[in-house]
Design a protein around this motif. Sequence first.
Motif, mmCIF file in Angstrom:
data_model
loop_
_atom_site.group_PDB
_atom_site.id
_atom_site.type_symbol
_atom_site.label_atom_id
_atom_site.label_comp_id
_atom_site.label_asym_id
_atom_site.label_seq_id
_atom_site.Cartn_x
_atom_site.Cartn_y
_atom_site.Cartn_z
ATOM 1 N N GLY A 1 0.843 -1.189 0.000
ATOM 2 C CA GLY A 1 0.000 0.000 0.000
ATOM 3 C C GLY A 1 0.879 1.240 0.000
ATOM 4 N N ASN A 2 0.639 2.147 0.934
ATOM 5 C CA ASN A 2 1.452 3.361 1.045
ATOM 6 C C ASN A 2 2.606 3.214 2.027
ATOM 7 O OD1 ASN A 2 -0.067 4.863 -0.786
ATOM 8 N ND2 ASN A 2 -1.504 5.566 0.781
ATOM 9 N N GLU A 3 2.792 2.033 2.546
ATOM 10 C CA GLU A 3 3.809 1.813 3.577
ATOM 11 C C GLU A 3 5.050 1.156 2.991
ATOM 12 O OE1 GLU A 3 3.983 -0.159 8.076
ATOM 13 O OE2 GLU A 3 2.119 -0.110 6.936
ATOM 14 N N HIS B 1 0.333 -4.311 8.471
ATOM 15 C CA HIS B 1 1.283 -4.839 7.485
ATOM 16 C C HIS B 1 2.478 -5.550 8.116
ATOM 17 C CE1 HIS B 1 -0.305 -1.710 4.453
ATOM 18 N NE2 HIS B 1 -0.700 -2.910 4.085
ATOM 19 N N PHE B 2 2.897 -5.092 9.294
ATOM 20 C CA PHE B 2 4.217 -5.480 9.787
ATOM 21 C C PHE B 2 4.161 -6.030 11.202
ATOM 22 C CE2 PHE B 2 8.261 -4.018 11.858
ATOM 23 C CZ PHE B 2 9.122 -4.891 11.195
ATOM 24 N N ILE B 3 4.794 -7.191 11.391
ATOM 25 C CA ILE B 3 4.989 -7.765 12.724
ATOM 26 C C ILE B 3 6.493 -7.845 12.965
ATOM 27 C CG2 ILE B 3 4.641 -9.752 14.230
ATOM 28 C CD1 ILE B 3 2.044 -8.314 13.495
ATOM 29 N N ASP B 4 6.982 -7.023 13.869
ATOM 30 C CA ASP B 4 8.412 -6.994 14.189
ATOM 31 C C ASP B 4 8.810 -8.315 14.838
ATOM 32 O OD1 ASP B 4 10.905 -6.528 15.681
ATOM 33 O OD2 ASP B 4 10.626 -4.433 15.130
ATOM 34 N N GLY B 5 9.914 -8.876 14.362
ATOM 35 C CA GLY B 5 10.365 -10.165 14.873
ATOM 36 C C GLY B 5 10.688 -10.166 16.358
ATOM 37 N N SER B 6 10.926 -8.979 16.915
ATOM 38 C CA SER B 6 11.245 -8.891 18.349
ATOM 39 C C SER B 6 10.027 -8.568 19.202
ATOM 40 C CB SER B 6 12.314 -7.811 18.580
ATOM 41 O OG SER B 6 11.824 -6.530 18.192
ATOM 42 N N ASN C 1 -7.899 3.778 -1.620
ATOM 43 C CA ASN C 1 -6.572 3.854 -2.232
ATOM 44 C C ASN C 1 -6.418 2.814 -3.327
ATOM 45 O OD1 ASN C 1 -3.621 4.548 -2.281
ATOM 46 N ND2 ASN C 1 -3.461 2.444 -1.560
ATOM 47 N N SER C 2 -6.877 1.581 -3.086
ATOM 48 C CA SER C 2 -6.700 0.513 -4.062
ATOM 49 C C SER C 2 -7.546 0.732 -5.305
ATOM 50 C CB SER C 2 -7.029 -0.851 -3.439
ATOM 51 O OG SER C 2 -8.397 -0.961 -3.146
ATOM 52 N N ALA C 3 -8.658 1.470 -5.177
ATOM 53 C CA ALA C 3 -9.484 1.750 -6.349
ATOM 54 C C ALA C 3 -8.698 2.565 -7.370
ATOM 55 C CB ALA C 3 -10.743 2.496 -5.928
ATOM 56 N N PHE C 4 -7.931 3.548 -6.901
ATOM 57 C CA PHE C 4 -7.068 4.344 -7.783
ATOM 58 C C PHE C 4 -6.068 3.445 -8.493
ATOM 59 C CE2 PHE C 4 -2.970 6.466 -8.334
ATOM 60 C CZ PHE C 4 -3.312 7.602 -9.069
ATOM 61 N N CYS C 5 -5.418 2.566 -7.733
ATOM 62 C CA CYS C 5 -4.393 1.684 -8.299
ATOM 63 C C CYS C 5 -4.998 0.709 -9.303
ATOM 64 C CB CYS C 5 -3.691 0.920 -7.180
ATOM 65 S SG CYS C 5 -2.783 1.980 -6.018
ATOM 66 N N ARG C 6 -6.153 0.152 -8.981
ATOM 67 C CA ARG C 6 -6.767 -0.833 -9.874
ATOM 68 C C ARG C 6 -7.135 -0.216 -11.218
ATOM 69 N NH1 ARG C 6 -9.544 -2.885 -5.367
ATOM 70 N NH2 ARG C 6 -11.472 -1.877 -5.983
ATOM 71 N N ARG C 7 -7.665 1.009 -11.205
ATOM 72 C CA ARG C 7 -8.039 1.672 -12.461
ATOM 73 C C ARG C 7 -6.815 1.835 -13.362
ATOM 74 N NH1 ARG C 7 -11.053 7.058 -12.199
ATOM 75 N NH2 ARG C 7 -11.751 6.379 -14.272
ATOM 76 N N ILE C 8 -5.706 2.219 -12.767
ATOM 77 C CA ILE C 8 -4.487 2.424 -13.538
ATOM 78 C C ILE C 8 -3.939 1.095 -14.057
ATOM 79 C CG2 ILE C 8 -2.103 3.245 -13.437
ATOM 80 C CD1 ILE C 8 -3.120 5.189 -11.226
ATOM 81 N N LEU C 9 -3.901 0.087 -13.201
ATOM 82 C CA LEU C 9 -3.384 -1.216 -13.609
ATOM 83 C C LEU C 9 -4.235 -1.816 -14.722
ATOM 84 C CD1 LEU C 9 -2.409 -2.755 -10.162
ATOM 85 C CD2 LEU C 9 -0.882 -1.870 -11.925
ATOM 86 N N ASP C 10 -5.544 -1.664 -14.624
ATOM 87 C CA ASP C 10 -6.428 -2.163 -15.673
ATOM 88 C C ASP C 10 -6.140 -1.459 -17.003
ATOM 89 O OD1 ASP C 10 -7.646 -3.878 -13.913
ATOM 90 O OD2 ASP C 10 -9.425 -2.645 -13.599
ATOM 91 N N TYR C 11 -5.921 -0.151 -16.938
ATOM 92 C CA TYR C 11 -5.647 0.619 -18.153
ATOM 93 C C TYR C 11 -4.322 0.163 -18.784
ATOM 94 C CZ TYR C 11 -5.231 4.534 -21.380
ATOM 95 O OH TYR C 11 -5.111 5.297 -22.521
ATOM 96 N N ILE C 12 -3.291 -0.002 -17.961
ATOM 97 C CA ILE C 12 -1.991 -0.437 -18.480
ATOM 98 C C ILE C 12 -2.093 -1.830 -19.083
ATOM 99 C CG2 ILE C 12 0.382 -1.043 -17.841
ATOM 100 C CD1 ILE C 12 0.221 1.162 -15.702
ATOM 101 N N ALA C 13 -2.812 -2.732 -18.402
ATOM 102 C CA ALA C 13 -2.957 -4.100 -18.903
ATOM 103 C C ALA C 13 -3.639 -4.135 -20.270
ATOM 104 C CB ALA C 13 -3.748 -4.938 -17.905
ATOM 105 N N PHE D 1 3.206 3.566 -6.076
ATOM 106 C CA PHE D 1 3.937 2.488 -6.738
ATOM 107 C C PHE D 1 5.442 2.542 -6.490
ATOM 108 C CE2 PHE D 1 -0.054 2.540 -8.941
ATOM 109 C CZ PHE D 1 -0.271 1.240 -9.358
ATOM 110 N N GLY D 2 5.942 3.682 -6.028
ATOM 111 C CA GLY D 2 7.373 3.801 -5.771
ATOM 112 C C GLY D 2 8.205 3.979 -7.022
ATOM 113 N N LEU D 3 7.555 4.217 -8.164
ATOM 114 C CA LEU D 3 8.230 4.387 -9.452
ATOM 115 C C LEU D 3 7.551 5.504 -10.224
ATOM 116 C CD1 LEU D 3 8.326 0.655 -10.622
ATOM 117 C CD2 LEU D 3 10.333 1.967 -9.944
ATOM 118 N N ASN D 4 8.296 6.131 -11.144
ATOM 119 C CA ASN D 4 7.662 7.020 -12.099
ATOM 120 C C ASN D 4 6.791 6.203 -13.039
ATOM 121 O OD1 ASN D 4 8.938 9.367 -11.146
ATOM 122 N ND2 ASN D 4 10.780 8.895 -12.322
ATOM 123 N N PHE D 5 5.756 6.817 -13.599
ATOM 124 C CA PHE D 5 4.829 6.107 -14.470
ATOM 125 C C PHE D 5 5.544 5.462 -15.654
ATOM 126 C CE2 PHE D 5 2.005 6.060 -18.205
ATOM 127 C CZ PHE D 5 1.034 5.205 -17.746
#
Length: 276
Positions: A49-51, A109-114, A169-181, A212-216
């Motif tokens: 996600g955003n983390e 998202h995260f469970i610290d091992g300690s 948040n995921s709705a935004f991502c899904r629309r873009i991924l669908d368009y790219i696909a 996404f952590g990347l440029n388009f």
Amino acid sequence: MLNDSFKLRYKALPIATSRSVGFAATLPHNHSEFEIISIDVGHSEIRAGNEVISAKAGDVVFINPMEIHSVTTDKSSDYRHRCICLDTSIIGDVSLAKGLKNERAATVHFIDGSSAHAVAIRGRFNEIFDAAESDTEASKIEIPAFTTLLFSYLFKNRLINDGSPKKKNSAFCRRILDYIAENYGKKITSRQVSEALSYDQSYFCRAFKEKFGLNFSDYVNMYRISMSRKYLEDGLSISETSSSCGFTSPEYFSRMFKKQYGIPPSKYKKVNTVQK
């Protein structure tokens, strides 16, 4: 990129296991299943996600259904993780299973091992992983039981929360991924996509990089290269594959392929072409 390739590893139940050894780098993608990653050796950076999570040995990372995520490790370091992907229908509590599937609920998202939770959660992870890999008659009973116990622990300890913000948040991502696909074989730019999906271009570019952590443009090239493997495996020429995946020239495609996978597409094709 909606990635359902692990479904090929499903057996009696909708669950798949995998191991990553050494350098790992996955393109940001999503899927409708719940994913659990247990770090056994080394360090990795996991985007969920955003983390952005800096995960180390002993940590456990949860990826909720439809969340964009990726894993990157240092090429020079020893690294190992184990992964479980499962359909939430395996969880005994129907309401919780549907809540996770429909993004009304979401785990941390995260469970610290300690942390105090790590021993219990890694114990359940190991039980599910081992039962899934054994693929026995008993495992058909054990997997749902162990999975339900894991999610019962998460629920009891308030490690499952309202998923509504993630759903938006995921709705935004899904629309873009669908368009790219649907359009990766054509020339596509951030301007074209933002206009097609009714986003302001500056907002679109900023939000895409954040999520996404990347440029388009970098993501589209990585997506095209990832898709090109199937074309090469099916026997298409370098030129045909390049054109089918939206590259401007076979030479540029070959350079990008080698940059991403470390070998030229001609070598990949020779080793991986499907015999018909």
